[in-house]
Design a protein around this motif. Sequence first.
Motif, PDB file in Angstrom:
ATOM      1  N   SER A 113      35.769  54.965  43.024  1.00  0.00           N
ATOM      2  CA  SER A 113      34.481  54.852  43.724  1.00  0.00           C
ATOM      3  C   SER A 113      34.375  53.449  44.320  1.00  0.00           C
ATOM      4  CB  SER A 113      33.316  55.123  42.768  1.00  0.00           C
ATOM      5  OG  SER A 113      33.255  54.130  41.767  1.00  0.00           O
ATOM      6  N   PHE A 114      33.627  53.361  45.421  1.00  0.00           N
ATOM      7  CA  PHE A 114      33.467  52.108  46.160  1.00  0.00           C
ATOM      8  C   PHE A 114      31.996  51.937  46.505  1.00  0.00           C
ATOM      9  CE2 PHE A 114      37.581  53.948  46.909  1.00  0.00           C
ATOM     10  CZ  PHE A 114      38.443  52.887  46.725  1.00  0.00           C
ATOM     11  N   HIS A 115      31.498  50.716  46.350  1.00  0.00           N
ATOM     12  CA  HIS A 115      30.145  50.421  46.793  1.00  0.00           C
ATOM     13  C   HIS A 115      29.987  48.924  46.994  1.00  0.00           C
ATOM     14  CE1 HIS A 115      29.462  49.688  42.464  1.00  0.00           C
ATOM     15  NE2 HIS A 115      28.421  48.979  42.819  1.00  0.00           N
ATOM     16  N   ALA A 116      28.853  48.532  47.530  1.00  0.00           N
ATOM     17  CA  ALA A 116      28.543  47.125  47.767  1.00  0.00           C
ATOM     18  C   ALA A 116      27.105  46.871  47.356  1.00  0.00           C
ATOM     19  CB  ALA A 116      28.736  46.784  49.244  1.00  0.00           C
ATOM     20  N   GLN A 117      26.843  45.631  46.975  1.00  0.00           N
ATOM     21  CA  GLN A 117      25.464  45.242  46.674  1.00  0.00           C
ATOM     22  C   GLN A 117      25.300  43.773  47.017  1.00  0.00           C
ATOM     23  OE1 GLN A 117      25.726  46.673  42.580  1.00  0.00           O
ATOM     24  NE2 GLN A 117      25.416  44.583  41.842  1.00  0.00           N
ATOM     25  N   THR A 118      24.047  43.388  47.264  1.00  0.00           N
ATOM     26  CA  THR A 118      23.781  42.031  47.715  1.00  0.00           C
ATOM     27  C   THR A 118      23.817  41.014  46.591  1.00  0.00           C
ATOM     28  OG1 THR A 118      21.420  42.447  47.537  1.00  0.00           O
ATOM     29  CG2 THR A 118      22.410  42.684  49.716  1.00  0.00           C
ATOM     30  N   MET A 119      23.411  41.411  45.415  1.00  0.00           N
ATOM     31  CA  MET A 119      23.345  40.442  44.333  1.00  0.00           C
ATOM     32  C   MET A 119      23.920  41.018  43.044  1.00  0.00           C
ATOM     33  SD  MET A 119      19.597  38.823  45.297  1.00  0.00           S
ATOM     34  CE  MET A 119      19.002  38.999  43.706  1.00  0.00           C
ATOM     35  N   GLY A 120      24.447  40.133  42.226  1.00  0.00           N
ATOM     36  CA  GLY A 120      24.900  40.512  40.900  1.00  0.00           C
ATOM     37  C   GLY A 120      26.338  40.960  40.843  1.00  0.00           C
ATOM     38  N   LYS A 121      27.018  40.494  39.800  1.00  0.00           N
ATOM     39  CA  LYS A 121      28.396  40.919  39.582  1.00  0.00           C
ATOM     40  C   LYS A 121      28.465  42.130  38.671  1.00  0.00           C
ATOM     41  CE  LYS A 121      30.593  36.581  40.556  1.00  0.00           C
ATOM     42  NZ  LYS A 121      31.553  35.575  40.157  1.00  0.00           N
ATOM     43  N   LYS A 122      27.325  42.494  38.108  1.00  0.00           N
ATOM     44  CA  LYS A 122      27.258  43.734  37.339  1.00  0.00           C
ATOM     45  C   LYS A 122      26.787  44.835  38.271  1.00  0.00           C
ATOM     46  CE  LYS A 122      26.540  42.117  32.679  1.00  0.00           C
ATOM     47  NZ  LYS A 122      25.724  42.225  31.486  1.00  0.00           N
ATOM     48  N   GLU A 123      27.327  45.998  38.057  1.00  0.00           N
ATOM     49  CA  GLU A 123      26.987  47.144  38.903  1.00  0.00           C
ATOM     50  C   GLU A 123      25.504  47.478  38.777  1.00  0.00           C
ATOM     51  OE1 GLU A 123      29.238  51.249  39.673  1.00  0.00           O
ATOM     52  OE2 GLU A 123      28.767  50.847  37.594  1.00  0.00           O
ATOM     53  N   ALA A 124      24.868  47.717  39.923  1.00  0.00           N
ATOM     54  CA  ALA A 124      23.469  48.136  39.928  1.00  0.00           C
ATOM     55  C   ALA A 124      23.345  49.482  39.221  1.00  0.00           C
ATOM     56  CB  ALA A 124      22.958  48.240  41.360  1.00  0.00           C
ATOM     57  N   LYS A 125      22.129  49.784  38.790  1.00  0.00           N
ATOM     58  CA  LYS A 125      21.924  51.010  38.023  1.00  0.00           C
ATOM     59  C   LYS A 125      22.258  52.271  38.830  1.00  0.00           C
ATOM     60  CE  LYS A 125      18.785  53.004  34.704  1.00  0.00           C
ATOM     61  NZ  LYS A 125      17.567  52.846  33.951  1.00  0.00           N
ATOM     62  N   TYR A 126      21.838  52.314  40.081  1.00  0.00           N
ATOM     63  CA  TYR A 126      22.098  53.497  40.917  1.00  0.00           C
ATOM     64  C   TYR A 126      22.661  53.067  42.273  1.00  0.00           C
ATOM     65  CZ  TYR A 126      19.097  55.650  37.436  1.00  0.00           C
ATOM     66  OH  TYR A 126      18.561  56.076  36.253  1.00  0.00           O
ATOM     67  N   PRO A 127      23.877  52.554  42.296  1.00  0.00           N
ATOM     68  CA  PRO A 127      24.422  52.129  43.592  1.00  0.00           C
ATOM     69  C   PRO A 127      24.753  53.329  44.472  1.00  0.00           C
ATOM     70  CG  PRO A 127      26.116  52.012  41.924  1.00  0.00           C
ATOM     71  CD  PRO A 127      24.828  52.383  41.226  1.00  0.00           C
ATOM     72  N   GLU A 128      24.617  53.123  45.755  1.00  0.00           N
ATOM     73  CA  GLU A 128      25.009  54.166  46.705  1.00  0.00           C
ATOM     74  C   GLU A 128      26.499  53.996  46.940  1.00  0.00           C
ATOM     75  OE1 GLU A 128      23.636  55.508  51.105  1.00  0.00           O
ATOM     76  OE2 GLU A 128      22.104  54.803  49.735  1.00  0.00           O
ATOM     77  N   ARG A 129      27.292  54.940  46.513  1.00  0.00           N
ATOM     78  CA  ARG A 129      28.733  54.779  46.530  1.00  0.00           C
ATOM     79  C   ARG A 129      29.419  55.933  47.243  1.00  0.00           C
ATOM     80  NH1 ARG A 129      30.389  53.729  41.152  1.00  0.00           N
ATOM     81  NH2 ARG A 129      28.254  53.392  40.567  1.00  0.00           N
ATOM     82  N   ILE A 130      30.672  55.672  47.587  1.00  0.00           N
ATOM     83  CA  ILE A 130      31.518  56.747  48.095  1.00  0.00           C
ATOM     84  C   ILE A 130      32.681  56.896  47.109  1.00  0.00           C
ATOM     85  CG2 ILE A 130      30.892  56.470  50.518  1.00  0.00           C
ATOM     86  CD1 ILE A 130      33.559  55.018  50.944  1.00  0.00           C
ATOM     87  N   VAL A 131      33.210  58.094  47.024  1.00  0.00           N
ATOM     88  CA  VAL A 131      34.334  58.373  46.140  1.00  0.00           C
ATOM     89  C   VAL A 131      35.483  58.875  47.008  1.00  0.00           C
ATOM     90  CG1 VAL A 131      35.153  59.763  44.209  1.00  0.00           C
ATOM     91  CG2 VAL A 131      32.808  58.913  44.216  1.00  0.00           C
ATOM     92  N   LEU A 132      36.653  58.238  46.838  1.00  0.00           N
ATOM     93  CA  LEU A 132      37.826  58.616  47.614  1.00  0.00           C
ATOM     94  C   LEU A 132      38.995  58.890  46.677  1.00  0.00           C
ATOM     95  CD1 LEU A 132      37.708  55.843  50.381  1.00  0.00           C
ATOM     96  CD2 LEU A 132      36.923  58.199  50.570  1.00  0.00           C
ATOM     97  N   ASP A 133      39.807  59.864  47.046  1.00  0.00           N
ATOM     98  CA  ASP A 133      41.040  60.157  46.314  1.00  0.00           C
ATOM     99  C   ASP A 133      42.168  59.460  47.077  1.00  0.00           C
ATOM    100  OD1 ASP A 133      43.051  61.110  44.732  1.00  0.00           O
ATOM    101  OD2 ASP A 133      42.709  63.228  45.182  1.00  0.00           O
TER     102      ASP A 133
END
Length: 143
Positions: free
Chosen positions: A72-92
């Motif tokens: 899975s891949f996502h981005a966020q503006t702040m924090g090195k810990k994953e946000a609770k509900y990040p908007e992500r994409i999943v790729l094989d």
Amino acid sequence: MKQIIFLAVVALAASAPVCSFSQDKKATVYFIRETGMPGFALGFNAFIDSAVVCRLNNNRYSVHEVSAGVHSFHAQTMGKKEAKYPERIVLDLEEGKTYYIQMVYVDKYFVDKLYVQEITSGTAQVKLKKCKEDTKCLAEKKE
């Protein structure tokens, strides 16, 4: 007696596991941050699965070797810990293939939204020409 020893050695050799020096099967993933909002000085954190792999500023990209398989891949503006509900994409990811992931920032009516999307190689090549590679991403990440 020699035949018995010979047969024992052959049988032992045939049953021994074959040593394999196979490399981990890898795919290449580019994170691209072409632009951001005017005056936005903060970098965006790029995540693969739940680990930060880079912090990208405007007009930067990073390249990562990732094991083949589902990620899975996502981005966020702040924090090195994953946000609770990040908007992500999943790729094989397939061995030997290259994937391009663009960070997209939308600022509409006082609502900020940061997400990632997979883009084609042709689109990525145009964007990469405008950007500079951030090569210190992996050096900063110490696990």
